[in-house]
Design a protein around this motif. Structure first.
Motif, mmCIF file in Angstrom:
data_model
loop_
_atom_site.group_PDB
_atom_site.id
_atom_site.type_symbol
_atom_site.label_atom_id
_atom_site.label_comp_id
_atom_site.label_asym_id
_atom_site.label_seq_id
_atom_site.Cartn_x
_atom_site.Cartn_y
_atom_site.Cartn_z
ATOM 1 N N VAL A 150 -9.876 2.988 15.882
ATOM 2 C CA VAL A 150 -8.725 3.756 15.418
ATOM 3 C C VAL A 150 -7.474 3.252 16.114
ATOM 4 C CG1 VAL A 150 -7.673 6.017 15.209
ATOM 5 C CG2 VAL A 150 -10.161 5.775 14.976
ATOM 6 N N GLU A 151 -6.521 2.771 15.311
ATOM 7 C CA GLU A 151 -5.253 2.295 15.853
ATOM 8 C C GLU A 151 -4.241 3.440 15.895
ATOM 9 O OE1 GLU A 151 -6.789 -1.067 13.069
ATOM 10 O OE2 GLU A 151 -6.632 1.132 13.047
ATOM 11 N N SER A 152 -3.322 3.359 16.837
ATOM 12 C CA SER A 152 -2.236 4.326 16.928
ATOM 13 C C SER A 152 -1.046 3.670 17.609
ATOM 14 C CB SER A 152 -2.677 5.576 17.700
ATOM 15 O OG SER A 152 -3.026 5.245 19.024
ATOM 16 N N GLY A 153 0.105 4.343 17.526
ATOM 17 C CA GLY A 153 1.285 3.861 18.223
ATOM 18 C C GLY A 153 2.329 3.209 17.344
ATOM 19 N N GLY A 154 2.039 3.058 16.068
ATOM 20 C CA GLY A 154 3.005 2.462 15.171
ATOM 21 C C GLY A 154 4.202 3.373 14.931
ATOM 22 N N GLY A 155 5.242 2.817 14.318
ATOM 23 C CA GLY A 155 6.421 3.613 14.018
ATOM 24 C C GLY A 155 7.599 2.735 13.703
ATOM 25 N N LEU B 184 7.285 -1.675 21.491
ATOM 26 C CA LEU B 184 6.317 -0.691 21.011
ATOM 27 C C LEU B 184 4.955 -1.064 21.585
ATOM 28 C CD1 LEU B 184 6.920 1.646 19.013
ATOM 29 C CD2 LEU B 184 5.967 0.229 17.195
ATOM 30 N N MET B 185 4.154 -0.062 21.913
ATOM 31 C CA MET B 185 2.793 -0.331 22.358
ATOM 32 C C MET B 185 1.802 0.298 21.396
ATOM 33 S SD MET B 185 0.730 0.507 25.894
ATOM 34 C CE MET B 185 1.187 -0.973 26.772
ATOM 35 N N LEU B 186 0.901 -0.509 20.905
ATOM 36 C CA LEU B 186 -0.163 -0.044 20.030
ATOM 37 C C LEU B 186 -1.452 0.126 20.824
ATOM 38 C CD1 LEU B 186 0.373 -2.381 16.942
ATOM 39 C CD2 LEU B 186 1.504 -0.213 17.490
ATOM 40 N N SER B 187 -2.271 1.071 20.387
ATOM 41 C CA SER B 187 -3.573 1.298 21.002
ATOM 42 C C SER B 187 -4.665 1.174 19.948
ATOM 43 C CB SER B 187 -3.637 2.694 21.632
ATOM 44 O OG SER B 187 -2.673 2.847 22.639
ATOM 45 N N THR C 221 1.700 -8.869 24.264
ATOM 46 C CA THR C 221 0.674 -8.956 25.300
ATOM 47 C C THR C 221 -0.489 -8.052 24.930
ATOM 48 O OG1 THR C 221 2.351 -9.362 27.014
ATOM 49 C CG2 THR C 221 0.152 -8.668 27.747
ATOM 50 N N ILE C 222 -1.670 -8.629 24.870
ATOM 51 C CA ILE C 222 -2.871 -7.848 24.593
ATOM 52 C C ILE C 222 -3.598 -7.588 25.907
ATOM 53 C CG2 ILE C 222 -4.272 -9.915 24.118
ATOM 54 C CD1 ILE C 222 -5.796 -8.257 22.025
ATOM 55 N N SER C 223 -4.134 -6.387 26.054
ATOM 56 C CA SER C 223 -4.870 -6.038 27.269
ATOM 57 C C SER C 223 -5.973 -5.049 26.898
ATOM 58 C CB SER C 223 -3.936 -5.423 28.321
ATOM 59 O OG SER C 223 -3.348 -4.226 27.832
ATOM 60 N N ARG C 224 -6.898 -4.892 27.817
ATOM 61 C CA ARG C 224 -7.992 -3.959 27.538
ATOM 62 C C ARG C 224 -8.280 -3.108 28.757
ATOM 63 N NH1 ARG C 224 -12.476 -7.499 25.338
ATOM 64 N NH2 ARG C 224 -13.604 -5.528 25.262
ATOM 65 N N GLN D 120 1.098 -4.654 23.623
ATOM 66 C CA GLN D 120 2.483 -4.414 23.993
ATOM 67 C C GLN D 120 3.347 -5.404 23.239
ATOM 68 O OE1 GLN D 120 3.992 -2.056 26.095
ATOM 69 N NE2 GLN D 120 5.873 -2.938 25.259
ATOM 70 N N MET D 121 4.270 -4.899 22.456
ATOM 71 C CA MET D 121 5.132 -5.747 21.634
ATOM 72 C C MET D 121 6.570 -5.596 22.098
ATOM 73 S SD MET D 121 3.462 -5.051 17.873
ATOM 74 C CE MET D 121 4.049 -3.370 17.817
#
Length: 131
Positions: A5-10, A18-21, A69-72, A82-83
């Motif tokens: 499930v993705e979230s954080g868009g807008g 913006l940071m997506l999860s 930047t992608i992280s886990r 992180q965009m």
């Protein structure tokens, strides 16, 4: 239920961040390579930012390198994107995907993903970059 499930868009202004999860449920992300992909209106889905499972190596396609930047966080069973320095051309639906077989092959995952059947895809979150 096994899902991502993705979230954080807008909506964000050009130059903004913006940071997506991407959260997994029903399975653990530890053993999976994870990628973020996007699909702009009227265009094909494209890669991508990818992160490996064991050593968290990352790979970025040229369009996002240096800005994303992608992280886990395996403890939270979540992957982030992180965009920064967002541009109008970054407007798209952003999807995360997980695949166990592509561990150790994240460059291939990011670049040639249409040729692979990912184990899991999320339903996406919309990012709109506009003033």
């Amino acid at each position: 239920q096994l899902q991502l499930v993705e979230s954080g868009g807008g909506l964000v202004q050009p130059g903004g961040s913006l940071m997506l999860s991407c959260a997994a449920s029903g399975f653990t992300l530890d053993d999976y390579a994870i990628g973020w992909f996007r699909q702009a209106p009227g265009k094909e889905r494209e890669g991508g930012s990818c992160i490996d499972s064991s050593d968290a190596r990352t790979y970025y396609v040229d369009a996002v390198k240096g800005r994303f930047t992608i992280s886990r966080d395996n403890a939270k069973n979540t992957v982030y994107l992180q965009m920064n320095s967002l541009k109008p051309e970054d407007t798209a639906v952003y999807y995360c995907a997980a695949d166990r077989a592509l561990r150790g092959a994240i460059q291939a995952m990011c670049t040639f993903f249409p040729y692979y059947g990912m184990d899991y895809w999320g339903k996406g979150t919309l990012v709109t970059v506009s003033s």
